[in-house]
Design a protein around this motif. Sequence first.
Motif, PDB file in Angstrom:
ATOM      1  N   ALA A  37      -7.888   1.263   5.779  1.00 55.51           N
ATOM      2  CA  ALA A  37      -7.563   0.283   4.682  1.00 55.51           C
ATOM      3  C   ALA A  37      -6.739   1.278   3.741  1.00 55.51           C
ATOM      4  CB  ALA A  37      -8.812  -0.329   4.041  1.00 55.51           C
ATOM      5  N   GLN A  39      -4.674   3.385   4.330  1.00 54.14           N
ATOM      6  CA  GLN A  39      -3.415   3.512   4.808  1.00 54.14           C
ATOM      7  C   GLN A  39      -2.530   2.290   4.353  1.00 54.14           C
ATOM      8  OE1 GLN A  39      -3.388   5.295   8.715  1.00 54.14           O
ATOM      9  NE2 GLN A  39      -5.363   5.360   8.730  1.00 54.14           N
ATOM     10  N   MET A  40      -3.182   1.167   4.094  1.00 58.27           N
ATOM     11  CA  MET A  40      -2.507  -0.173   4.043  1.00 58.27           C
ATOM     12  C   MET A  40      -1.951  -0.472   2.729  1.00 58.27           C
ATOM     13  SD  MET A  40      -2.634  -1.500   6.900  1.00 58.27           S
ATOM     14  CE  MET A  40      -3.136  -0.211   8.222  1.00 58.27           C
ATOM     15  N   ASP A  41      -0.453  -0.987   2.622  1.00 60.63           N
ATOM     16  CA  ASP A  41       0.098  -1.371   0.961  1.00 60.63           C
ATOM     17  C   ASP A  41      -0.062  -2.730   0.842  1.00 60.63           C
ATOM     18  OD1 ASP A  41       1.076   1.421   1.084  1.00 60.63           O
ATOM     19  OD2 ASP A  41       2.784   0.538   2.397  1.00 60.63           O
ATOM     20  N   GLU A  45      -3.197  -7.031   4.494  1.00 60.97           N
ATOM     21  CA  GLU A  45      -3.447  -5.719   5.530  1.00 60.97           C
ATOM     22  C   GLU A  45      -4.637  -4.936   5.022  1.00 60.97           C
ATOM     23  OE1 GLU A  45       0.774  -6.792   5.415  1.00 60.97           O
ATOM     24  OE2 GLU A  45      -0.608  -6.750   3.751  1.00 60.97           O
ATOM     25  N   THR A  46      -4.922  -4.907   3.729  1.00 60.97           N
ATOM     26  CA  THR A  46      -6.121  -4.175   3.459  1.00 60.97           C
ATOM     27  C   THR A  46      -7.318  -4.857   3.675  1.00 60.97           C
ATOM     28  OG1 THR A  46      -4.768  -2.939   1.492  1.00 60.97           O
ATOM     29  CG2 THR A  46      -7.217  -2.877   1.448  1.00 60.97           C
ATOM     30  N   ALA A  49      -7.518  -4.524   7.672  1.00 63.72           N
ATOM     31  CA  ALA A  49      -8.227  -3.453   8.072  1.00 63.72           C
ATOM     32  C   ALA A  49      -9.699  -3.095   7.797  1.00 63.72           C
ATOM     33  CB  ALA A  49      -7.395  -2.433   7.203  1.00 63.72           C
ATOM     34  N   VAL A 101       0.979  -8.433  10.415  1.00 67.89           N
ATOM     35  CA  VAL A 101      -0.441  -7.723   9.682  1.00 67.89           C
ATOM     36  C   VAL A 101      -1.275  -7.302  10.702  1.00 67.89           C
ATOM     37  CG1 VAL A 101      -2.618  -8.439   8.332  1.00 67.89           C
ATOM     38  CG2 VAL A 101      -0.268  -9.376   7.902  1.00 67.89           C
ATOM     39  N   ALA A 104       0.445  -3.820  12.027  1.00 67.11           N
ATOM     40  CA  ALA A 104       0.244  -2.890  11.508  1.00 67.11           C
ATOM     41  C   ALA A 104      -1.449  -2.214  11.223  1.00 67.11           C
ATOM     42  CB  ALA A 104       0.582  -3.066   9.981  1.00 67.11           C
ATOM     43  N   VAL A 105      -2.295  -3.073  11.461  1.00 63.63           N
ATOM     44  CA  VAL A 105      -3.598  -2.566  11.340  1.00 63.63           C
ATOM     45  C   VAL A 105      -4.205  -2.118  12.818  1.00 63.63           C
ATOM     46  CG1 VAL A 105      -6.107  -3.311  11.312  1.00 63.63           C
ATOM     47  CG2 VAL A 105      -4.275  -4.263   9.543  1.00 63.63           C
TER      48      VAL A 105
END
Length: 318
Positions: A37, A39-41, A45-46, A49, A101, A104-105
């Motif tokens: 989390a 690393q997420m923007d 995404e957070t 994660a 999403v 990315a995770v």
Amino acid sequence: MLYTPATKRALRYCLACHEGQLDKTSLPYALHPVHLAEQMDGEDETCVALLHDVMEDCGKTPDDLWGIGMSERVVEALTLLTHDPTLPYLDYVRHLRDNPVARAVKIADLRHNSQLARLDEVRPRDVERLRKYMEARVVLGDMAYELVTPAGSVRVLVNGEPYPFVLVDETCEEFTCCPSYGEGSGTDGERIIGAPDGAFRLEIETLPLAVGDVIEVAHEFGTDIVDYGSDERVDYVVYAVCSCVVGVGCYVDEEDDSPAANCAFAEDGRERYVIVRDPVSHRFYEREHVIPVRVAWKRGTEAEAAEIVGWVAGWGGW
């Protein structure tokens, strides 16, 4: 970490679901999703994660996630990230890669789970799992089997077989480079302003390899060498081919007092390495088990183009 009402709900739920769970080194398992989390923007995404393992490892359902106010986009990504054991692993990865999403995770998840330094003891199955994760990262576009340049492709071979690597785009804007001081440089003493048309760093992970394995940076740039040089850090060669120049810089570092002097690999001729020590025993410091290679190119075959490419592949950034 991005803090919003939704991500804080996800964080609380993550900590509650994973309470009492430990990872393979007896550390709290929740450290893993929190690490992703960080690393997420974005908000979605957070949240994903933080919650990416609660369905697969904690028995939670989409209804549970709706119940804590997660969005449709979050629940969709979490459903894709939950591996159905009847589906082959790489098929599962292919199935989720078109969801930005989830992709990315999953990339962050694979990178973290590939860090064998997290383990106190590394068993053969851990190394095999790393190989599987590398293949999954290729599927997701986080690793590659080749770099395509205007002069042809660059690949990595291990014992003659294709081997994946991380590909980092280092193409830059215009810069001022210092002259090369290695043999073959034709413009010593001048400062040149310019930039390559393309520049990439290849990172070759050696942890799955064994003593005696041979690593080759393979290409078909020919033998028309227009610049070359070496010092205790790097050997580089610039080739003229297809109306452009392309440079390949291979990391050496022969300083006896440097950490890399005790790394797992050693140079074995131009653009070749051999594994000389068990890479797993060098897993705690990336510099000791990851081989960096730089490739740069520029259209034109004049001396200035060769100097710029030689600087980027050879001296710049090491």
